[in-house]
Design a protein around this motif. Structure first.
Motif, short mmCIF file in Angstrom:
data_model
loop_
_atom_site.label_atom_id
_atom_site.label_comp_id
_atom_site.label_asym_id
_atom_site.label_seq_id
_atom_site.Cartn_x
_atom_site.Cartn_y
_atom_site.Cartn_z
N ASP A 108 4.38 9.18 -4.51
CA ASP A 108 5.09 10.42 -4.50
C ASP A 108 5.46 10.88 -5.81
OD1 ASP A 108 6.61 12.87 -3.59
OD2 ASP A 108 8.66 11.45 -3.51
N GLY A 109 4.49 11.52 -6.73
CA GLY A 109 4.89 12.08 -8.07
C GLY A 109 4.53 10.62 -8.79
N ASP A 110 5.59 10.41 -9.77
CA ASP A 110 5.56 9.22 -10.39
C ASP A 110 6.33 7.98 -9.61
OD1 ASP A 110 3.82 10.10 -12.15
OD2 ASP A 110 5.53 11.09 -13.48
N ARG A 111 6.53 8.13 -8.49
CA ARG A 111 7.44 7.12 -7.75
C ARG A 111 6.48 6.74 -6.32
NH1 ARG A 111 13.04 7.00 -8.99
NH2 ARG A 111 13.19 7.74 -10.89
N VAL A 112 6.96 5.70 -5.53
CA VAL A 112 6.34 5.32 -4.50
C VAL A 112 7.51 5.97 -3.22
CG1 VAL A 112 7.25 3.00 -4.55
CG2 VAL A 112 5.36 3.63 -2.90
N ILE A 113 7.26 6.32 -2.09
CA ILE A 113 8.00 6.64 -1.02
C ILE A 113 7.85 6.01 -0.04
CG2 ILE A 113 6.80 8.67 -0.45
CD1 ILE A 113 9.52 10.02 0.26
N TYR A 114 8.84 5.39 0.74
CA TYR A 114 8.41 4.56 1.89
C TYR A 114 8.52 5.48 3.14
CZ TYR A 114 9.45 0.31 -0.81
OH TYR A 114 9.30 -0.71 -1.88
N THR A 115 7.29 5.48 3.80
CA THR A 115 7.27 6.61 5.00
C THR A 115 7.24 6.26 6.45
OG1 THR A 115 4.65 6.45 4.62
CG2 THR A 115 5.67 8.01 3.43
N SER A 116 7.25 4.81 6.66
CA SER A 116 7.16 4.11 7.96
C SER A 116 7.76 2.68 7.49
CB SER A 116 5.73 4.06 8.40
OG SER A 116 5.99 3.78 9.92
N GLN A 117 8.22 2.32 8.54
CA GLN A 117 8.76 0.80 8.51
C GLN A 117 8.84 0.14 9.97
OE1 GLN A 117 12.96 -0.66 7.94
NE2 GLN A 117 12.32 -0.56 5.75
N ALA A 118 8.53 -1.20 10.00
CA ALA A 118 8.63 -1.92 11.42
C ALA A 118 9.92 -2.91 10.82
CB ALA A 118 7.64 -2.21 12.05
#
Length: 252
Positions: A108-118
């Motif tokens: 996500d741009g110059d970062r990472v974004i968490y989109t799903s989780q268990a």
């Protein structure tokens, strides 16, 4: 009439290209930089930017640079939520196999974004939330994603984002990060040993053939994520990323 439709489609494509260029630049860019990269006449860029700004997809900053606009936030949130739903069954299977929290994350741009989780069934677990953004250099998902880029591209990304020491164990130099990424490419997975959260270890693997650079991770406290765990997590991750890649292809 056909010519008008063709021109309209071309304008939409060019506008989307401008948004991609702004995103690749870290979220904001000067008009001269945009012009040199887009390879479009300046009047065309001005016209497209005026439309994007008027619709809220871009905005002009006080220093006259152009940035991504607020309307993209909602679109991104909805897209990330739907994107993350694709991997939910596979993430739950990972938790059932390994007993630790499984995450899907994307660039996500110059970062990472968490989109799903268990989440792990254990009371003591990693508490990264869906929608949370994190640095690439200090997370296993981030390093799995960075390993897909060239060294020059990695240098450009961290130059824009910075390399803060999130924990005392975080990598904080470009050379050390590049050396780590070479290891990631060789062994096929990334490892984070307390670099993002103290006392937490995390394994991650990139997902092939995705529309955006994406990775899956499994994380937990060092008391449970030990050498024996490492022997189980790597083959499990390898099977999971293959399944997610197939599921994403079928959904597209």
């Amino acid at each position: 009439m056909a010519s008008t439709n063709t021109d309209s489609v071309k304008s939409v494509a060019r506008a989307l290209d401008l948004l991609e260029i702004i995103a690749d630049a870290g979220g904001d860019i000067s008009l001269s930089e945009l012009s040199s990269i887009a390879d479009l006449p300046l009047p065309t860029i001005h016209r497209l930017l005026r439309t994007l700004v008027a619709q809220g997809f871009a905005r002009q900053l006080a220093n006259r640079r152009y940035a991504l606009g607020p309307r993209l936030v909602r679109l991104g949130e909805v897209a990330n939520r739907k994107f993350g739903q694709i991997a939910t069954p596979q993430l739950k299977d990972l938790v059932a196999q390994l007993g630790e929290t499984a995450n899907l994350a994307t660039l996500d741009g110059d970062r990472v974004i968490y989109t799903s989780q268990a989440p792990s069934p254990h009371a003591m677990r990693m508490f990264t939330e869906v929608g949370r953004r994190a640095y690439l250099h200090s997370t296993s998902v981030g390093k799995a994603i960075l390993a897909q880029f060239t060294d020059d591209e990695v240098r450009a990304i961290v130059a824009r984002a910075g390399m803060p020491r999130v924990t005392p164990r975080s990598i904080d130099t470009v050379d050390a990060l590049l050396a780590d990424l070479r290891t990631v490419r060789e062994r096929g997975y990334a490892f984070d040993d307390g670099e993002h959260e103290v006392g937490v270890r995390c394994y991650a693997m990139s997902v092939p053939n995705m529309p955006s650079p994406t990775a899956v991770s499994v994380s937990g406290p060092v008391t449970r994520v030990d050498d024996a765990f490492a022997e189980r997590v790597v083959p499990a991750l390898r099977a999971t990323v293959a399944e997610i890649s197939t599921a994403a292809s079928l959904a597209s």
